[in-house]
Write a protein that holds these residues in place. Sequence first.
Motif, PDB file in Angstrom:
ATOM      1  N   TRP A 103       0.819  -1.209   0.000  1.00 32.82           N
ATOM      2  CA  TRP A 103       0.000   0.000   0.000  1.00 32.82           C
ATOM      3  C   TRP A 103       0.854   1.261   0.000  1.00 32.82           C
ATOM      4  CZ3 TRP A 103      -4.912   0.337  -1.130  1.00 32.82           C
ATOM      5  CH2 TRP A 103      -5.736  -0.780  -0.945  1.00 32.82           C
ATOM      6  N   VAL A 104       0.426   2.236  -0.757  1.00 32.00           N
ATOM      7  CA  VAL A 104       1.027   3.565  -0.718  1.00 32.00           C
ATOM      8  C   VAL A 104       0.311   4.342   0.380  1.00 32.00           C
ATOM      9  CG1 VAL A 104       1.443   5.695  -1.980  1.00 32.00           C
ATOM     10  CG2 VAL A 104       1.604   3.494  -3.163  1.00 32.00           C
ATOM     11  N   SER A 105       1.067   4.796   1.373  1.00 29.69           N
ATOM     12  CA  SER A 105       0.471   5.442   2.547  1.00 29.69           C
ATOM     13  C   SER A 105       1.115   6.797   2.797  1.00 29.69           C
ATOM     14  CB  SER A 105       0.657   4.550   3.781  1.00 29.69           C
ATOM     15  OG  SER A 105       0.107   5.139   4.931  1.00 29.69           O
ATOM     16  N   LYS A 106       0.313   7.777   3.148  1.00 30.45           N
ATOM     17  CA  LYS A 106       0.849   9.120   3.400  1.00 30.45           C
ATOM     18  C   LYS A 106       1.870   9.081   4.533  1.00 30.45           C
ATOM     19  CE  LYS A 106      -2.969  10.486   6.487  1.00 30.45           C
ATOM     20  NZ  LYS A 106      -4.054  11.465   6.715  1.00 30.45           N
ATOM     21  N   ILE A 107       2.886   9.918   4.411  1.00 27.33           N
ATOM     22  CA  ILE A 107       4.010   9.928   5.346  1.00 27.33           C
ATOM     23  C   ILE A 107       3.555  10.212   6.776  1.00 27.33           C
ATOM     24  CG2 ILE A 107       4.560  12.369   5.054  1.00 27.33           C
ATOM     25  CD1 ILE A 107       7.145   9.525   5.315  1.00 27.33           C
ATOM     26  N   GLU A 108       2.451  10.957   6.926  1.00 24.52           N
ATOM     27  CA  GLU A 108       1.969  11.292   8.269  1.00 24.52           C
ATOM     28  C   GLU A 108       1.612  10.051   9.081  1.00 24.52           C
ATOM     29  OE1 GLU A 108       1.271  14.819   5.630  1.00 24.52           O
ATOM     30  OE2 GLU A 108       0.964  12.655   5.487  1.00 24.52           O
ATOM     31  N   ASN A 109       1.177   8.977   8.396  1.00 26.18           N
ATOM     32  CA  ASN A 109       0.802   7.755   9.109  1.00 26.18           C
ATOM     33  C   ASN A 109       1.990   7.100   9.801  1.00 26.18           C
ATOM     34  OD1 ASN A 109      -1.888   7.941   8.389  1.00 26.18           O
ATOM     35  ND2 ASN A 109      -1.656   6.683   6.553  1.00 26.18           N
ATOM     36  N   TYR A 110       3.197   7.391   9.306  1.00 25.72           N
ATOM     37  CA  TYR A 110       4.384   6.770   9.871  1.00 25.72           C
ATOM     38  C   TYR A 110       4.814   7.426  11.186  1.00 25.72           C
ATOM     39  CZ  TYR A 110       5.013   4.083   5.623  1.00 25.72           C
ATOM     40  OH  TYR A 110       4.831   3.198   4.586  1.00 25.72           O
ATOM     41  N   TYR A 111       4.141   8.489  11.572  1.00 22.82           N
ATOM     42  CA  TYR A 111       4.446   9.145  12.837  1.00 22.82           C
ATOM     43  C   TYR A 111       3.376   8.862  13.893  1.00 22.82           C
ATOM     44  CZ  TYR A 111       7.886  11.612  10.032  1.00 22.82           C
ATOM     45  OH  TYR A 111       8.938  11.897   9.206  1.00 22.82           O
ATOM     46  N   LEU A 112       2.425   8.019  13.562  1.00 23.52           N
ATOM     47  CA  LEU A 112       1.382   7.651  14.514  1.00 23.52           C
ATOM     48  C   LEU A 112       1.833   6.463  15.359  1.00 23.52           C
ATOM     49  CD1 LEU A 112      -1.764   7.838  12.190  1.00 23.52           C
ATOM     50  CD2 LEU A 112      -1.023   9.532  13.875  1.00 23.52           C
ATOM     51  N   GLY A 130       1.037  16.099  -2.103  1.00 28.60           N
ATOM     52  CA  GLY A 130       1.105  17.495  -2.470  1.00 28.60           C
ATOM     53  C   GLY A 130       2.433  17.920  -3.053  1.00 28.60           C
ATOM     54  N   GLU A 131       3.310  16.974  -3.316  1.00 34.27           N
ATOM     55  CA  GLU A 131       4.597  17.295  -3.927  1.00 34.27           C
ATOM     56  C   GLU A 131       5.050  16.115  -4.775  1.00 34.27           C
ATOM     57  OE1 GLU A 131       8.133  16.572  -1.046  1.00 34.27           O
ATOM     58  OE2 GLU A 131       6.519  17.372   0.225  1.00 34.27           O
ATOM     59  N   PHE A 153      -5.261   4.443  -3.399  1.00 37.14           N
ATOM     60  CA  PHE A 153      -6.593   5.023  -3.374  1.00 37.14           C
ATOM     61  C   PHE A 153      -6.565   6.226  -4.319  1.00 37.14           C
ATOM     62  CE2 PHE A 153      -6.286   3.106   0.914  1.00 37.14           C
ATOM     63  CZ  PHE A 153      -7.335   2.197   0.800  1.00 37.14           C
ATOM     64  N   PRO A 154      -7.118   6.094  -5.526  1.00 41.32           N
ATOM     65  CA  PRO A 154      -7.008   7.170  -6.525  1.00 41.32           C
ATOM     66  C   PRO A 154      -7.600   8.502  -6.103  1.00 41.32           C
ATOM     67  CG  PRO A 154      -7.658   5.113  -7.565  1.00 41.32           C
ATOM     68  CD  PRO A 154      -7.753   4.894  -6.087  1.00 41.32           C
ATOM     69  N   GLU A 155      -8.504   8.507  -5.115  1.00 40.63           N
ATOM     70  CA  GLU A 155      -9.047   9.778  -4.630  1.00 40.63           C
ATOM     71  C   GLU A 155      -7.984  10.588  -3.886  1.00 40.63           C
ATOM     72  OE1 GLU A 155     -13.416   9.407  -3.109  1.00 40.63           O
ATOM     73  OE2 GLU A 155     -12.476   7.429  -2.901  1.00 40.63           O
ATOM     74  N   GLY A 156      -6.956   9.895  -3.401  1.00 35.51           N
ATOM     75  CA  GLY A 156      -5.856  10.573  -2.725  1.00 35.51           C
ATOM     76  C   GLY A 156      -6.049  10.766  -1.237  1.00 35.51           C
ATOM     77  N   THR A 157      -7.263  10.587  -0.746  1.00 36.87           N
ATOM     78  CA  THR A 157      -7.553  10.755   0.673  1.00 36.87           C
ATOM     79  C   THR A 157      -8.901  10.122   0.974  1.00 36.87           C
ATOM     80  OG1 THR A 157      -7.697  12.370   2.488  1.00 36.87           O
ATOM     81  CG2 THR A 157      -8.745  12.970   0.395  1.00 36.87           C
ATOM     82  N   PHE A 167     -10.808  11.260  -9.230  1.00 42.09           N
ATOM     83  CA  PHE A 167      -9.654  10.371  -9.191  1.00 42.09           C
ATOM     84  C   PHE A 167      -8.429  11.105  -9.748  1.00 42.09           C
ATOM     85  CE2 PHE A 167     -11.057   5.672  -8.967  1.00 42.09           C
ATOM     86  CZ  PHE A 167     -11.889   5.961  -7.894  1.00 42.09           C
ATOM     87  N   HIS A 168      -7.321  11.011  -9.042  1.00 47.94           N
ATOM     88  CA  HIS A 168      -6.061  11.530  -9.556  1.00 47.94           C
ATOM     89  C   HIS A 168      -5.520  10.558 -10.609  1.00 47.94           C
ATOM     90  CE1 HIS A 168      -5.808  14.724  -6.535  1.00 47.94           C
ATOM     91  NE2 HIS A 168      -6.275  13.835  -5.672  1.00 47.94           N
ATOM     92  N   THR A 169      -4.545  11.005 -11.361  1.00 52.86           N
ATOM     93  CA  THR A 169      -4.073  10.211 -12.498  1.00 52.86           C
ATOM     94  C   THR A 169      -2.855   9.342 -12.189  1.00 52.86           C
ATOM     95  OG1 THR A 169      -2.693  12.063 -13.250  1.00 52.86           O
ATOM     96  CG2 THR A 169      -4.930  11.907 -14.152  1.00 52.86           C
ATOM     97  N   GLY A 170      -2.349   9.378 -10.945  1.00 52.25           N
ATOM     98  CA  GLY A 170      -1.132   8.643 -10.613  1.00 52.25           C
ATOM     99  C   GLY A 170      -1.216   7.153 -10.897  1.00 52.25           C
ATOM    100  N   ALA A 171      -2.283   6.497 -10.440  1.00 47.62           N
ATOM    101  CA  ALA A 171      -2.438   5.060 -10.660  1.00 47.62           C
ATOM    102  C   ALA A 171      -2.573   4.748 -12.143  1.00 47.62           C
ATOM    103  CB  ALA A 171      -3.663   4.548  -9.895  1.00 47.62           C
ATOM    104  N   ALA A 172      -3.316   5.600 -12.858  1.00 51.81           N
ATOM    105  CA  ALA A 172      -3.497   5.393 -14.295  1.00 51.81           C
ATOM    106  C   ALA A 172      -2.170   5.532 -15.037  1.00 51.81           C
ATOM    107  CB  ALA A 172      -4.524   6.388 -14.842  1.00 51.81           C
ATOM    108  N   ARG A 173      -1.360   6.509 -14.658  1.00 50.41           N
ATOM    109  CA  ARG A 173      -0.062   6.707 -15.310  1.00 50.41           C
ATOM    110  C   ARG A 173       0.829   5.488 -15.142  1.00 50.41           C
ATOM    111  NH1 ARG A 173       1.140  12.170 -16.945  1.00 50.41           N
ATOM    112  NH2 ARG A 173       3.013  11.227 -17.830  1.00 50.41           N
TER     113      ARG A 173
END
Length: 269
Positions: A103-112, A130-131, A153-157, A167-173
């Motif tokens: 899974w691709v997980s936002k970096i913030e989860n790694y500080y929980l 966002g970058e 999660f293509p919605e991004g959040t 849906f963002h295009t990252g998964a499609a790309r």
Amino acid sequence: MTIKSKRKKFVKHIIKYNVLDYFIPRLRRLYKRLGILDVMDNCFYWIAWKLCNWAFTKGRLWSGDSTHEANVPQTGAGIFIANHSHALDPFISACRINRKVHWVSKIENYYLPFFRPILQSSGSIPIRRGESDQNAMRLIRKELSQGEFVGMFPEGTRTRNGYLGRFHTGAARLCLEFQIPYIPVGVVGSYKSKIGDKIDVHVGRARYPPKGMKDNYENAKWFAEQMRQDILRLSGAVPDPQYVKAKAVNAKVEEIPTAVSTPSITKMH
């Protein structure tokens, strides 16, 4: 200080200084020195998979049905996508299939508390939202080049209102770049769910990008919309009215990219 506030403070202290956050990183460093880190991480993943599978299928924590797990290819790389309305969606969806999902997980989860060692040991990939996170893309491409599944999660959040958003295009790309399929999964009933609620998981057929489709933004945008339509169908979610209105006002009716012939559009495996 009242007894209630003391109890609350004590619980927060236990969570913040839990033993998992202390011991697991040290164990992983030892495993790395011994050259068995990948083996032990793989063992951890499948033990966690069995526990989650029991909790969401046979246990009393949650209940629900899953359908069409056989749609998942047993070999080769792929992008595992789902709608996202609950923190447990990665566990709920991935524990129904017999493939490891990175899974691709936002970096913030790694500080929980609790989450960092679990995410690291289960093979997830941290990403800075966002970058342009080149390190995350390098890790994703590494897993895909090795024939692994990457979960996104293509919605991004997570949805905040229960609707299915843009849906963002990252998964499609990535599908276009590697010419690999995405496997759509609809999670039904997880929005604002509580212990004991019924959560169903429906796995769609693997959809490959049309043969010869180039990896560019317009094609990725079109393919991302195919992903979104599949998730809408599987999850029964309602499209976000704001997204639908904005799409109607700002965009023309979506058409099949001219570089691709019509017969190859719905190639399914």
